[in-house]
Enzyme design. Sequence first.
Site, PDB file in Angstrom:
ATOM      1  N   TYR A  75      70.189  40.068  74.156  1.00  0.00           N
ATOM      2  CA  TYR A  75      69.926  40.605  72.819  1.00  0.00           C
ATOM      3  C   TYR A  75      71.221  40.707  72.017  1.00  0.00           C
ATOM      4  O   TYR A  75      71.298  40.214  70.891  1.00  0.00           O
ATOM      5  CB  TYR A  75      69.272  41.976  72.973  1.00  0.00           C
ATOM      6  CG  TYR A  75      68.802  42.613  71.694  1.00  0.00           C
ATOM      7  CD1 TYR A  75      67.683  42.123  71.016  1.00  0.00           C
ATOM      8  CD2 TYR A  75      69.447  43.731  71.163  1.00  0.00           C
ATOM      9  CE1 TYR A  75      67.237  42.719  69.845  1.00  0.00           C
ATOM     10  CE2 TYR A  75      69.004  44.333  70.002  1.00  0.00           C
ATOM     11  CZ  TYR A  75      67.905  43.834  69.346  1.00  0.00           C
ATOM     12  OH  TYR A  75      67.454  44.426  68.185  1.00  0.00           O
ATOM     13  N   PRO A 128      75.634  52.040  75.772  1.00  0.00           N
ATOM     14  CA  PRO A 128      76.746  52.501  74.931  1.00  0.00           C
ATOM     15  C   PRO A 128      76.930  54.028  74.997  1.00  0.00           C
ATOM     16  O   PRO A 128      75.960  54.778  75.000  1.00  0.00           O
ATOM     17  CB  PRO A 128      76.332  52.062  73.527  1.00  0.00           C
ATOM     18  CG  PRO A 128      75.419  50.898  73.745  1.00  0.00           C
ATOM     19  CD  PRO A 128      74.677  51.228  75.012  1.00  0.00           C
TER      20      PRO A 128
HETATM   21  N1  UDP Z   1      67.408  57.178  77.236  1.00  0.00           N
HETATM   22  C1  UDP Z   1      67.148  58.278  78.034  1.00  0.00           C
HETATM   23  N2  UDP Z   1      65.859  58.459  78.487  1.00  0.00           N
HETATM   24  C2  UDP Z   1      64.831  57.632  78.146  1.00  0.00           C
HETATM   25  C3  UDP Z   1      65.103  56.509  77.343  1.00  0.00           C
HETATM   26  C4  UDP Z   1      66.397  56.308  76.909  1.00  0.00           C
HETATM   27  O1  UDP Z   1      68.033  59.075  78.347  1.00  0.00           O
HETATM   28  O2  UDP Z   1      63.700  57.894  78.594  1.00  0.00           O
HETATM   29  C5  UDP Z   1      68.765  56.979  76.729  1.00  0.00           C
HETATM   30  C6  UDP Z   1      69.354  55.594  76.946  1.00  0.00           C
HETATM   31  O3  UDP Z   1      69.966  55.495  78.221  1.00  0.00           O
HETATM   32  C7  UDP Z   1      70.337  55.510  75.800  1.00  0.00           C
HETATM   33  C8  UDP Z   1      69.675  56.296  74.682  1.00  0.00           C
HETATM   34  O4  UDP Z   1      68.736  57.149  75.327  1.00  0.00           O
HETATM   35  O5  UDP Z   1      71.553  56.121  76.142  1.00  0.00           O
HETATM   36  C9  UDP Z   1      68.965  55.443  73.647  1.00  0.00           C
HETATM   37  O6  UDP Z   1      68.151  54.526  74.342  1.00  0.00           O
HETATM   38  P1  UDP Z   1      67.128  53.537  73.634  1.00  0.00           P
HETATM   39  O7  UDP Z   1      66.491  52.739  74.733  1.00  0.00           O
HETATM   40  O8  UDP Z   1      66.228  54.269  72.722  1.00  0.00           O
HETATM   41  O9  UDP Z   1      67.999  52.571  72.706  1.00  0.00           O
HETATM   42  P2  UDP Z   1      69.505  52.016  72.696  1.00  0.00           P
HETATM   43  O10 UDP Z   1      70.188  52.842  71.670  1.00  0.00           O
HETATM   44  O11 UDP Z   1      70.134  52.175  74.048  1.00  0.00           O
HETATM   45  O12 UDP Z   1      69.351  50.600  72.305  1.00  0.00           O
END
Ligand code: UDP
Length: 314
Positions: free
Chosen positions: A143, A276
């Site tokens: 991606y 990140p």
């Molecule tokens: N995350 C989390 N629990 C969840 C889903 C995501 O702690 O059930 C964390 C994930 O590891 C990341 C952040 O939340 O640090 C945002 O994740 P998301 O998948 O929404 O999008 P990203 O910003 O990583 O593309």
Amino acid sequence: MRILVTGGCGFIGSHLCARLLKDGHEVLCLDNLSSGSLDNVAAIKHHPNFSFVEHDVTEPFCTECAQIYNLACPASPVQYQNDPVQTARTCVLGAINMLELAVRNGARILQSSTSEVYGDPLMHPQREDYRGNVNPIGTRSCYDEGKRMAETLFFDYHRQKGADIRVVRIFNTYGPHMLENDGRVVSNFILAALKGGDITIYGDGSQTRSFCYVSDTVEALVRMMEAEPAGGEPLTGPVNVGNPNEMSVKTLAELIVRLTGSSSGISYFDLPADDPVRRKPDISLAKSLLDWEPVVSLEDGLKETIRYFTEKIR
Ligand code: UDP
């Protein structure tokens, strides 16, 4: 105006289609329904100016149109890692096919790029001139690098073939029409809170994100597409689109528990690879070029999203 929206059945795309119809345009929505859903366009599918074609942007497509919004791509880490080769193909071949169409039509084309082009950023907050810290061979790379290559293609079509391009980098966006099972943090937390399951925090929850409500994001996309440059320079972007209200994942979990009145507990899991650590857009450019900034507060946006998921799982 006749406007093509690829990924028009997706989360952001479906809101964009509705907005463009409201503005009086004719909308042709293209989607292969891999991560989008016809449910998302149920409210507009009978609108006389709306039409839908099931199509995969990795294949060429021909139609007449004055503008193209290229949003087609699975966008949540879970979805885009599901078939990484197809994700890269969608980013790259999708960009080429839509750019070819734009050049043939003399149409303006907007690319929905992403904050993921900054990877795990070493500059904070992220400005558009930051070149990023991206792993080219990791599980997010299909991606991240796919979207970076798409940006490259947009700028090469602009320089080489005169394509009229606009590029926006969309940061975390949330709201109704998010997929229930796409694994994003906002939908995961709300669904867990509503169902009474544990909230799943990856890592210790100290990583940050900045969440923008979908109507604010759509407003920025439309403004970017419509904006005319003041001095002779073309207004290509890239321009960051997001809400600079940064918070930790843990704080988000607590806020969602409070707003849902849930009794859910919190469980901790391993952090996914290349997740990140911090992410927050610098939106000075969007403010000055588009006179845009988000207007929906996180609490108001989350309440709308909670209402949506409450209905959805009833
Ligand atoms: N995350 C989390 N629990 C969840 C889903 C995501 O702690 O059930 C964390 C994930 O590891 C990341 C952040 O939340 O640090 C945002 O994740 P998301 O998948 O929404 O999008 P990203 O910003 O990583 O593309």
